[in-house]
Each structure stands twice: as structure tokens, then as C-alpha cells.
Design a protein around this motif. Structure first.
Motif, PDB file in Angstrom:
ATOM      1  N   VAL A  27       0.852  -1.183   0.000  1.00 39.33           N
ATOM      2  CA  VAL A  27       0.000   0.000   0.000  1.00 39.33           C
ATOM      3  C   VAL A  27       0.888   1.233   0.000  1.00 39.33           C
ATOM      4  CG1 VAL A  27      -1.715   1.266   1.327  1.00 39.33           C
ATOM      5  CG2 VAL A  27      -1.863  -1.210   1.159  1.00 39.33           C
ATOM      6  N   GLN A  28       0.531   2.241  -0.814  1.00 41.17           N
ATOM      7  CA  GLN A  28       1.427   3.353  -1.053  1.00 41.17           C
ATOM      8  C   GLN A  28       1.139   4.587  -0.210  1.00 41.17           C
ATOM      9  OE1 GLN A  28       4.049   3.137  -3.245  1.00 41.17           O
ATOM     10  NE2 GLN A  28       3.509   0.987  -3.326  1.00 41.17           N
ATOM     11  N   SER A  29      -0.078   4.782   0.243  1.00 38.43           N
ATOM     12  CA  SER A  29      -0.412   6.064   0.844  1.00 38.43           C
ATOM     13  C   SER A  29       0.083   6.174   2.275  1.00 38.43           C
ATOM     14  CB  SER A  29      -1.929   6.290   0.823  1.00 38.43           C
ATOM     15  OG  SER A  29      -2.554   5.496   1.800  1.00 38.43           O
ATOM     16  N   ALA A  30       0.221   7.416   2.736  1.00 34.94           N
ATOM     17  CA  ALA A  30       0.681   7.661   4.101  1.00 34.94           C
ATOM     18  C   ALA A  30      -0.359   7.221   5.122  1.00 34.94           C
ATOM     19  CB  ALA A  30       0.989   9.150   4.269  1.00 34.94           C
ATOM     20  N   GLU A  31      -1.655   7.195   4.711  1.00 29.46           N
ATOM     21  CA  GLU A  31      -2.717   6.832   5.638  1.00 29.46           C
ATOM     22  C   GLU A  31      -2.671   5.366   6.018  1.00 29.46           C
ATOM     23  OE1 GLU A  31      -3.164   8.494   2.852  1.00 29.46           O
ATOM     24  OE2 GLU A  31      -4.652  10.093   3.054  1.00 29.46           O
ATOM     25  N   ILE A  79     -10.749 -15.193  -9.796  1.00 30.69           N
ATOM     26  CA  ILE A  79     -10.601 -13.736  -9.855  1.00 30.69           C
ATOM     27  C   ILE A  79      -9.133 -13.359  -9.642  1.00 30.69           C
ATOM     28  CG2 ILE A  79     -11.079 -11.602  -8.567  1.00 30.69           C
ATOM     29  CD1 ILE A  79     -13.356 -12.202 -10.269  1.00 30.69           C
ATOM     30  N   HIS A  80      -8.666 -12.384 -10.425  1.00 27.70           N
ATOM     31  CA  HIS A  80      -7.328 -11.828 -10.222  1.00 27.70           C
ATOM     32  C   HIS A  80      -7.454 -10.326 -10.028  1.00 27.70           C
ATOM     33  CE1 HIS A  80      -3.302 -10.290 -11.179  1.00 27.70           C
ATOM     34  NE2 HIS A  80      -2.869 -11.446 -10.747  1.00 27.70           N
ATOM     35  N   VAL A  81      -6.882  -9.826  -8.939  1.00 30.73           N
ATOM     36  CA  VAL A  81      -6.883  -8.393  -8.649  1.00 30.73           C
ATOM     37  C   VAL A  81      -5.435  -7.907  -8.649  1.00 30.73           C
ATOM     38  CG1 VAL A  81      -7.521  -6.573  -7.033  1.00 30.73           C
ATOM     39  CG2 VAL A  81      -8.970  -8.605  -7.253  1.00 30.73           C
ATOM     40  N   HIS A  82      -5.139  -7.005  -9.559  1.00 29.35           N
ATOM     41  CA  HIS A  82      -3.791  -6.437  -9.671  1.00 29.35           C
ATOM     42  C   HIS A  82      -3.837  -5.013  -9.143  1.00 29.35           C
ATOM     43  CE1 HIS A  82       0.188  -5.665 -11.304  1.00 29.35           C
ATOM     44  NE2 HIS A  82      -0.272  -4.574 -11.865  1.00 29.35           N
ATOM     45  N   ALA A  83      -2.956  -4.693  -8.206  1.00 28.53           N
ATOM     46  CA  ALA A  83      -2.950  -3.372  -7.579  1.00 28.53           C
ATOM     47  C   ALA A  83      -1.750  -2.570  -8.044  1.00 28.53           C
ATOM     48  CB  ALA A  83      -2.927  -3.513  -6.060  1.00 28.53           C
ATOM     49  N   ILE A  84      -1.999  -1.354  -8.494  1.00 27.23           N
ATOM     50  CA  ILE A  84      -0.943  -0.446  -8.930  1.00 27.23           C
ATOM     51  C   ILE A  84      -0.872   0.698  -7.925  1.00 27.23           C
ATOM     52  CG2 ILE A  84      -0.134   1.079 -10.761  1.00 27.23           C
ATOM     53  CD1 ILE A  84      -1.755  -0.563 -12.746  1.00 27.23           C
ATOM     54  N   GLY A  85       0.256   0.828  -7.239  1.00 28.54           N
ATOM     55  CA  GLY A  85       0.418   1.894  -6.262  1.00 28.54           C
ATOM     56  C   GLY A  85       0.568   3.247  -6.931  1.00 28.54           C
ATOM     57  N   MET A  86      -0.262   4.216  -6.527  1.00 24.00           N
ATOM     58  CA  MET A  86      -0.279   5.514  -7.191  1.00 24.00           C
ATOM     59  C   MET A  86      -0.131   6.687  -6.225  1.00 24.00           C
ATOM     60  SD  MET A  86      -0.417   4.847 -10.359  1.00 24.00           S
ATOM     61  CE  MET A  86      -0.442   6.580 -10.756  1.00 24.00           C
ATOM     62  N   GLY A  87       0.029   6.430  -4.943  1.00 17.20           N
ATOM     63  CA  GLY A  87       0.107   7.535  -3.994  1.00 17.20           C
ATOM     64  C   GLY A  87      -1.268   8.038  -3.614  1.00 17.20           C
ATOM     65  N   SER A 359      -3.569  -5.697 -16.440  1.00 15.11           N
ATOM     66  CA  SER A 359      -2.457  -5.490 -15.530  1.00 15.11           C
ATOM     67  C   SER A 359      -1.770  -4.187 -15.926  1.00 15.11           C
ATOM     68  CB  SER A 359      -1.488  -6.673 -15.591  1.00 15.11           C
ATOM     69  OG  SER A 359      -0.485  -6.549 -14.603  1.00 15.11           O
ATOM     70  N   GLY A 360      -0.752  -3.801 -15.169  1.00 21.38           N
ATOM     71  CA  GLY A 360      -0.070  -2.562 -15.487  1.00 21.38           C
ATOM     72  C   GLY A 360       1.051  -2.283 -14.530  1.00 21.38           C
ATOM     73  N   ILE A 361       1.600  -1.077 -14.616  1.00 14.95           N
ATOM     74  CA  ILE A 361       2.781  -0.721 -13.838  1.00 14.95           C
ATOM     75  C   ILE A 361       2.657   0.720 -13.360  1.00 14.95           C
ATOM     76  CG2 ILE A 361       4.109   0.049 -15.856  1.00 14.95           C
ATOM     77  CD1 ILE A 361       6.569  -1.278 -14.558  1.00 14.95           C
ATOM     78  N   SER A 362       3.176   0.980 -12.191  1.00 15.40           N
ATOM     79  CA  SER A 362       3.148   2.322 -11.610  1.00 15.40           C
ATOM     80  C   SER A 362       4.280   3.171 -12.176  1.00 15.40           C
ATOM     81  CB  SER A 362       3.295   2.225 -10.089  1.00 15.40           C
ATOM     82  OG  SER A 362       3.563   3.492  -9.523  1.00 15.40           O
ATOM     83  N   PRO A 363       4.061   4.487 -12.325  1.00 13.42           N
ATOM     84  CA  PRO A 363       5.150   5.360 -12.780  1.00 13.42           C
ATOM     85  C   PRO A 363       6.292   5.441 -11.777  1.00 13.42           C
ATOM     86  CG  PRO A 363       3.231   6.654 -12.148  1.00 13.42           C
ATOM     87  CD  PRO A 363       2.795   5.223 -12.158  1.00 13.42           C
ATOM     88  N   THR A 364       6.063   5.036 -10.532  1.00 14.22           N
ATOM     89  CA  THR A 364       7.115   5.071  -9.514  1.00 14.22           C
ATOM     90  C   THR A 364       7.772   3.714  -9.313  1.00 14.22           C
ATOM     91  OG1 THR A 364       5.508   4.666  -7.737  1.00 14.22           O
ATOM     92  CG2 THR A 364       5.979   6.964  -8.306  1.00 14.22           C
TER      93      THR A 364
END
Length: 384
Positions: A27-31, A79-87, A359-364
Motif C-alpha cells: 500500500v502506497q499512501s501515508a494513511e 478472480i485476479h486483482v492487480h494493484a498499482i500503487g499511485m500515492g 495489468s499494469g505498472i506504476s510510474p514510480t
């Protein structure tokens, strides 16, 4: 279709275990300081079958955890869930070949790099960030692409609809008549856009306030739906409305504060409820006579103390965070995905027709530096 290269994987079509499962993606967010546990997501028994039979995948944004979730079906049928961290993942527009996502201070265009017969693992679409417009923090909610290809978004912080600008943070496109000036004050919480005939036709906002954060005092009633062309206020009797959508000759809207999905009578302005939603709802898409809706847990502050709380108590029900698929003819929930644990809020939901497993990739992501693609050479250019 061009070639795809990765310094880690070698030349050719991407393959191997490039895909990251939900449970392995931080998980990417500060929260949110935790990682998603294996039991943090569940779905109805028929969810995979519904996606397969309707030939569709889903894209869901969660700004609270800073992730874009891509939901598809594996070859095994699961089911497949792909998560991309985005801030911070906010408003979302999705087409099979392209995603447009608003983040904390950018609007990012993702492009699918795979041809019809190319795969990344099992994924038939692989979305890579290609263009990022730096806007500064605008709290962008709904994003749409007009029939002319223009990107228009709900600029919630500045209380207007806006477009991207090559030099400035944004260009105002339409502003409610009651807003006296553009200020970074989130005066009315303008959040939703309904396209009709390829143009923004209707807009939702929580109030007609023209002072900083004035909408917070009008959460129970005062929510507006406005005709963009005429500036007519069709109704101001809603409670925190979101996600207006024109679908099969009717104007649908989520009356989030009350917990109902319904349609607006454009003559009287009356809200006609069609079904109750088990949470604070935002994000609405339609596919094959079904509504796909994002649900969030009511949080302290903005989401608490609304009529939704009474509706849940009346039904002896706990609120959900996740996605529900609703048959619009009956109002019945036919399938669902539920998030628990660290994920507590969703913001937007889109469909990806014809996509089996996205699917995909995060810019970070570190991998984005070594992921390179080459377009097919022009006929008048000889390869070196």
C-alpha cells in the motif's frame, strides 16, 4: 504493433511473472501503513463467471490506500486483482486501450502496450504510464473524454469543470453560475460529470455554497444536479450526490448521503430511488443492463451523521467497502467484491469491455525504467 523490451526479461514479448498479485503489492499512501493480507478481499461465488460471461474487466480507484485495482479472470477461472500503487488514486476514465487517472497532483495517461496476441503472464492488457500532466493538487473527481477527444474533469478544489493545459495547471471549461471566482477552496464540492451525446451535460455537487468548504454544512440536503448548457438547477434536494450517468435515456445518480442509486425526473427534479447501496457509494458504470458501483465505509467527518446511517441501522447492517454489481431491472445485487482490513474507501469505478485480465505498472515502480517498447518502423525508414 511494436516490439516490447525489458532489460530484465530480454528481447521480445513480455512473459514470466511480471504480474503482481494484490497481496504482494505494498500500500502506497501515508494513511495506510500495512500490507494487504490474503483474507482482505473476498468475492461472490459467481463474480468470475459474471465477468467472463459479460466479457468485461473492472478498474477501481482507492485514494485512501493510493491504489488502482484492476480486476479480471485467470485462465483457471479465478478472480485476479492487480494493484498499482499511485500515492493517491482519484478520478478514473477507462477504455480497453487506455486509462486516465487523476492522482495527488497529476493526470496520468496509461496506454496498453500489448497487441492482440501478446501477453504479460496471463494479462491481455498491460497499461504503462506514458503522459503525465502536472496540475498541482486539484482534488480531481470524475474524468470524461468528450466525443472530440478532449479530457474534461471535475476540478473539485476550484469548483469548476476543467481541461488540461500545456502550460498552466488547468483551463476552466465550465463554472456554476453561483461561483463568484476560482479559488482553491472546494466551495461546493463539485464532483460528478454525466456525458450525453459526447458532451458533459449534467454535473453534481454537494451544495450551492460560494464560501470555503461551505458544502460541509449542506451534507444532509442541498445537493445539486445542474444542466451544464442552461445552468439550470434541476434539483437541490439531494444528499451528497455523486457519479451522474446518462444511460438508456435516463439520468442516473448516486444519492450517496441517503444510500440510494436512482434516476432524476428531469421535469420535476424528483429523485426516484431504484435500489439501496450498502455503504457510502461513489463510482458508477453500466454494462449489459447492470450497474457497477463502488462502496466505502462511512468515515468520521464527511461521511458520518448522514441519512445513510439510519438506513443501515434500520436494516441491522454493517457498511461495506468494495464493488457491487446490480441488475438495474430488479435492483438486486447479483455479484460483489468486498475489501476489508486496510482498504476502507473507493472513489471511482470503470469497465473494460473485451478485456479478460488487465495489468499494469506504476510510474514510480523501479521496473518502469527497464520497460521499453519500440513502435513499428515506418516503411520509408531502413532498420539500422
Amino acid at each position: 504493433m511494436g516490439s516490447v523490451y525489458s532489460s530484465r526479461l530480454g528481447t521480445g514479448v513480455l512473459k514470466g511473472n511480471e504480474m503482481t498479485d494484490l497481496t504482494n503489492n505494498p500500500v502506497q499512501s501515508a494513511e495506510a501503513k500495512e500490507r494487504l493480507a490474503p483474507n482482505d478481499i473476498s468475492c461472490s461465488r459467481g463474480m468470475a463467471k459474471w465477468l467472463t460471461s459479460h466479457q468485461v474487466s473492472l478498474a477501481v480507484s482507492s485514494y485512501q490506500t493510493g491504489q488502482l485495482f484492476l480486476v479480471g479472470v485467470k485462465a483457471s477461472g479465478g478472480i485476479h486483482v492487480h494493484a498499482i500503487g499511485m500515492g493517491r488514486a482519484m478520478g478514473l476514465w477507462a477504455e480497453p486501450q487506455r486509462l486516465i487517472l487523476a492522482t495527488t497532483n497529476q493526470v496520468i495517461l496509461f496506454e496498453n502496450i500489448l497487441g492482440n496476441n501478446q501477453r504479460v503472464g496471463e494479462a491481455d492488457k498491460y497499461y504503462v504510464p506514458r503522459v503525465a500532466h502536472t496540475t498541482g493538487e486539484l482534488d480531481v473527481h470524475d474524468i470524461v473524454v468528450t466525443g472530440d477527444g478532449e479530457i474534461v474533469f471535475a476540478n473539485t478544489m476550484y469548483s469548476c469543470l476543467s481541461t488540461l493545459h500545456p502550460i498552466h495547471s488547468f483551463a476552466p471549461w465550465w463554472t456554476p453560475a453561483f461561483i463568484s471566482r476560482h479559488a482553491a477552496e472546494d466551495r461546493c464540492h463539485l464532483n460528478g460529470i454525466a456525458l450525453k451525446d459526447g458532451k458533459p451535460a449534467y454535473v453534481t455537487m454537494v451544495s450551492r455554497s460560494d464560501v470555503i468548504n461551505g458544502w460541509r454544512d449542506r451534507r444532509h440536503e442541498g445537493g445539486c444536479l445542474i444542466d451544464v448548457e442552461s445552468n439550470e438547477v434541476i434539483t437541490d434536494k439531494l444528499s451528497m450526490p455523486h457519479s451522474p450517468r446518462w444511460h438508456k435515456g435516463e439520468l442516473w445518480v448516486i444519492n450517496s448521503g441517503t444510500g440510494y442509486l436512482g434516476v432524476i425526473d428531469l421535469v420535476s427534479g424528483a429523485f426516484q430511488p431504484r435500489c439501496f447501496l450498502l455503504g457510502f457509494a461513489r463510482g458508477l458504470a453500466f454494462h449489459n443492463n447492470h450497474a457497477i458501483i463502488g462502496l466505502s465505509l462511512p468515515r468520521d467527518g464527511s461521511f458520518k451523521g448522514l441519512p445513510l446511517d439510519e438506513e443501515l441501522e434500520k436494516r441491522d447492517a454493517d457498511p461495506w467497502c468494495g464493488v457491487q454489481v446490480i441488475n438495474v431491472a430488479t435492483g438486486d445485487v447479483v455479484e460483489w467484491i468486498r475489501f476489508q482490513g486496510v482498504v476502507k474507501e473507493m472513489l471511482d469505478v470503470c469497465t473494460l469491455p473485451g478485456v479478460h485480465l488487465p495489468s499494469g505498472i506504476s510510474p514510480t515502480s523501479p521496473e518502469v525504467s527497464s520497460l521499453r517498447t519500440i513502435a513499428s518502423a515506418s516503411k520509408n525508414v531502413e532498420p539500422a
